[in-house]
Design a protein around this motif. Structure first.
Motif, PDB file in Angstrom:
ATOM      1  N   LEU A 156       0.817  -1.227   0.000  1.00  0.00           N
ATOM      2  CA  LEU A 156       0.000   0.000   0.000  1.00  0.00           C
ATOM      3  C   LEU A 156       0.852   1.280   0.000  1.00  0.00           C
ATOM      4  O   LEU A 156       0.328   2.379  -0.152  1.00  0.00           O
ATOM      5  CB  LEU A 156      -0.919   0.022   1.228  1.00  0.00           C
ATOM      6  CG  LEU A 156      -1.917  -1.142   1.349  1.00  0.00           C
ATOM      7  CD1 LEU A 156      -2.729  -1.029   2.635  1.00  0.00           C
ATOM      8  CD2 LEU A 156      -2.855  -1.166   0.132  1.00  0.00           C
ATOM      9  N   PRO A 158       3.223   2.516  -2.133  1.00  0.00           N
ATOM     10  CA  PRO A 158       3.313   3.372  -3.326  1.00  0.00           C
ATOM     11  C   PRO A 158       2.148   4.359  -3.442  1.00  0.00           C
ATOM     12  O   PRO A 158       2.350   5.527  -3.770  1.00  0.00           O
ATOM     13  CB  PRO A 158       3.303   2.360  -4.489  1.00  0.00           C
ATOM     14  CG  PRO A 158       3.891   1.120  -3.888  1.00  0.00           C
ATOM     15  CD  PRO A 158       3.396   1.095  -2.463  1.00  0.00           C
ATOM     16  N   ASP A 159       0.944   3.908  -3.124  1.00  0.00           N
ATOM     17  CA  ASP A 159      -0.204   4.814  -3.226  1.00  0.00           C
ATOM     18  C   ASP A 159      -0.191   5.903  -2.162  1.00  0.00           C
ATOM     19  O   ASP A 159      -0.727   6.997  -2.363  1.00  0.00           O
ATOM     20  CB  ASP A 159      -1.522   4.023  -3.124  1.00  0.00           C
ATOM     21  CG  ASP A 159      -1.866   3.359  -4.452  1.00  0.00           C
ATOM     22  OD1 ASP A 159      -1.189   3.686  -5.456  1.00  0.00           O
ATOM     23  OD2 ASP A 159      -2.779   2.513  -4.481  1.00  0.00           O
ATOM     24  N   LEU A 160       0.406   5.575  -1.012  1.00  0.00           N
ATOM     25  CA  LEU A 160       0.456   6.569   0.070  1.00  0.00           C
ATOM     26  C   LEU A 160       1.491   7.661  -0.196  1.00  0.00           C
ATOM     27  O   LEU A 160       1.344   8.790   0.266  1.00  0.00           O
ATOM     28  CB  LEU A 160       0.837   5.870   1.386  1.00  0.00           C
ATOM     29  CG  LEU A 160      -0.269   5.341   2.283  1.00  0.00           C
ATOM     30  CD1 LEU A 160       0.345   4.602   3.465  1.00  0.00           C
ATOM     31  CD2 LEU A 160      -1.159   6.470   2.790  1.00  0.00           C
ATOM     32  N   THR A 162       2.403  10.036  -2.068  1.00  0.00           N
ATOM     33  CA  THR A 162       2.011  10.986  -3.111  1.00  0.00           C
ATOM     34  C   THR A 162       3.029  12.125  -3.180  1.00  0.00           C
ATOM     35  O   THR A 162       3.931  12.212  -2.336  1.00  0.00           O
ATOM     36  CB  THR A 162       0.644  11.610  -2.785  1.00  0.00           C
ATOM     37  OG1 THR A 162       0.805  12.403  -1.596  1.00  0.00           O
ATOM     38  CG2 THR A 162      -0.421  10.549  -2.541  1.00  0.00           C
TER      39      THR A 162
END
Ligand code: PMP
Length: 406
Positions: A156, A158-160, A162
């Motif tokens: 999770l 990579p999505d966090l 930003t």
């Protein structure tokens, strides 16, 4: 090379104590570790023979004391493989080191709308300083969760991460679950997005060591008292390129170059971050603790503790009704558990009466307890001097606890 356990135990005077008439079994190393004679002697010698404030006096003792303090910095640099002693800042401990970064980094680099990422398994001291900074700056704290085994959900991350994220703070090892996190991988991922990373090394450094160049972290924090050194001393490692840019955290003596009422200029690294009389005696004690660990060998310590963890895990799991929280494949030598529905505090109290020191409660990781929907656990945490015989005593004592409540 394996560790000579009898010789090691003889180095720690407190281990020969009795508690409530029973030989002490000290299994609260995650909270603080005991100190070997070498460290106690080094502290005593500093007080008796060398005490003088550093960096100031024109006299012999002050010079000697300063030399010892700066030698200690070099010992720490070598131990964590930092590039330069300019990157080693003495602090009061891990908490103080993280607060320093949260404040100074926040001042320089964080603005309204930005984000900071921490993990769900952080100790409060790697959560609250970031919350304080985020509140001050109007930034948002985001959380990387862990799964029910206590393994971070790296998928999770990579999505966090930003483009709003300014810094990521994560622990090397969890103090309540034991999980060892893949910090090198985490740092590489963050760096691929130009996000710096702070590693909380409080529960990692003495179990598995660290090479800050190899993991390439930007900041690394640890405490002396958890690694067989004194309380009140700790270390912040920071890459020079970051420490150069950060504003001072606290002002006072020693951290300045010149002071006038119109303008003050600051000392060079690392003294820019060491305001006031330093804990030079603690620093010398910490260096001695590191020399002690090096004399045994970090690999030998890790191997011994891994055996203890394996042995204790098997023995505890053989007790019906005992549930372990934190079942990651890679763990430091600590186990959190509950025994049926017996309150952890009751278990801890009875173990204490049997001479066994453990910790109970949330271990300053309330979000970890919230994840599992529990109010706390019993935690046993092993150090280099613990033995399988002590684990047998823990096992027998837990059977007694169970009997008493059934
Ligand atoms: N982080 C972790 C993972 C810890 O276990 C601890 C101590 N329990 C701390 C930070 C805080 O260390 P200190 O109280 O020595 O500042």
């Amino acid at each position: 090379m394996s560790l000579d356990i009898n010789k090691v135990r003889a180095d720690f005077p407190i281990l020969s104590r009795t508690i409530h008439g029973k030989p002490l079994v000290y299994l609260d190393n995650g909270a603080t570790a005991q100190k070997p004679l070498r460290v106690l002697d080094a502290l005593d010698k500093m007080h008796r023979e060398l005490n003088a404030n550093i960096h100031r006096g024109a006299h012999f003792l002050s010079e000697q004391s300063t030399e010892k303090y700066e030698d200690a910095r070099e010992v720490i640099r070598g131990f964590i493989n930092a590039e330069s002693t300019r990157e080693i800042v003495f602090t009061a401990g891990t908490t103080a080191a993280i607060n320093l970064v949260a404040f100074s980094f926040g001042e320089k680099f964080v603005k309204a709308g930005d984000e900071v990422v921490v993990s769900e398994m952080e100790h409060h001291s790697n959560i609250v300083p970031w919350q304080l900074m985020c509140e001050r700056k109007g930034a948002t704290l985001k959380v990387l969760p862990f799964d029910d085994n206590g393994v971070l959900r790296i998928d999770l991350l990579p999505d966090l991460l930003t483009e709003k994220v300014r810094i990521l703070a994560v622990t090397q090892a969890s103090n309540s679950l034991g999980t060892i996190n893949p910090i090198k991988e985490i740092v590489a991922l963050a760096h691929s997005r130009n996000i710096p990373v702070l590693i909380d090394g409080a529960q990692g450094i003495h179990h598995i060591g660290v090479d800050v160049k190899d993991i390439d972290c930007d900041f690394y924090a640890f405490s002396g008292h958890k690694i067989y050194g004194p309380t009140g001393i700790g270390v912040l490692y920071g890459k020079e390129k970051w420490l150069e840019q950060l504003p001072p955290y606290q002002g006072g003596g020693d951290m300045i170059a010149t002071v006038t009422f119109a303008k003050t200029t600051y000392a060079d690294l690392p003294l820019k971050f060491e305001a006031g009389t330093a804990n030079y005696i603690g620093a010398v004690g910490l260096a001695e603790a590191i020399r002690y660990m090096q004399s045994i060998g970090i690999d030998a310590i890790a191997e011994h503790e891994e055996e203890l963890l394996k042995y204790a895990t098997e023995r505890l799991l053989s007790i019906p009704g005992l549930k372990i929280y934190g079942t990651a494949p890679h763990k430091v030598s600590l186990i959190s558990f509950l025994l049926n529905n017996i309150h952890p505090y009751d278990t801890g109290m009875i173990l204490d009466k049997l001479g066994i020191a453990v910790r109970t409660g949330t271990h300053c990781t309330e979000p970890v307890m919230q994840h599992f929907g529990i109010s706390g656990t019993v935690r046993v945490s092993f150090g280099l001097y613990n033995t399988t015989e002590e684990i047998d005593r823990l096992y027998d004592a837990l059977l007694r606890v169970k009997q008493m409540f059934e």
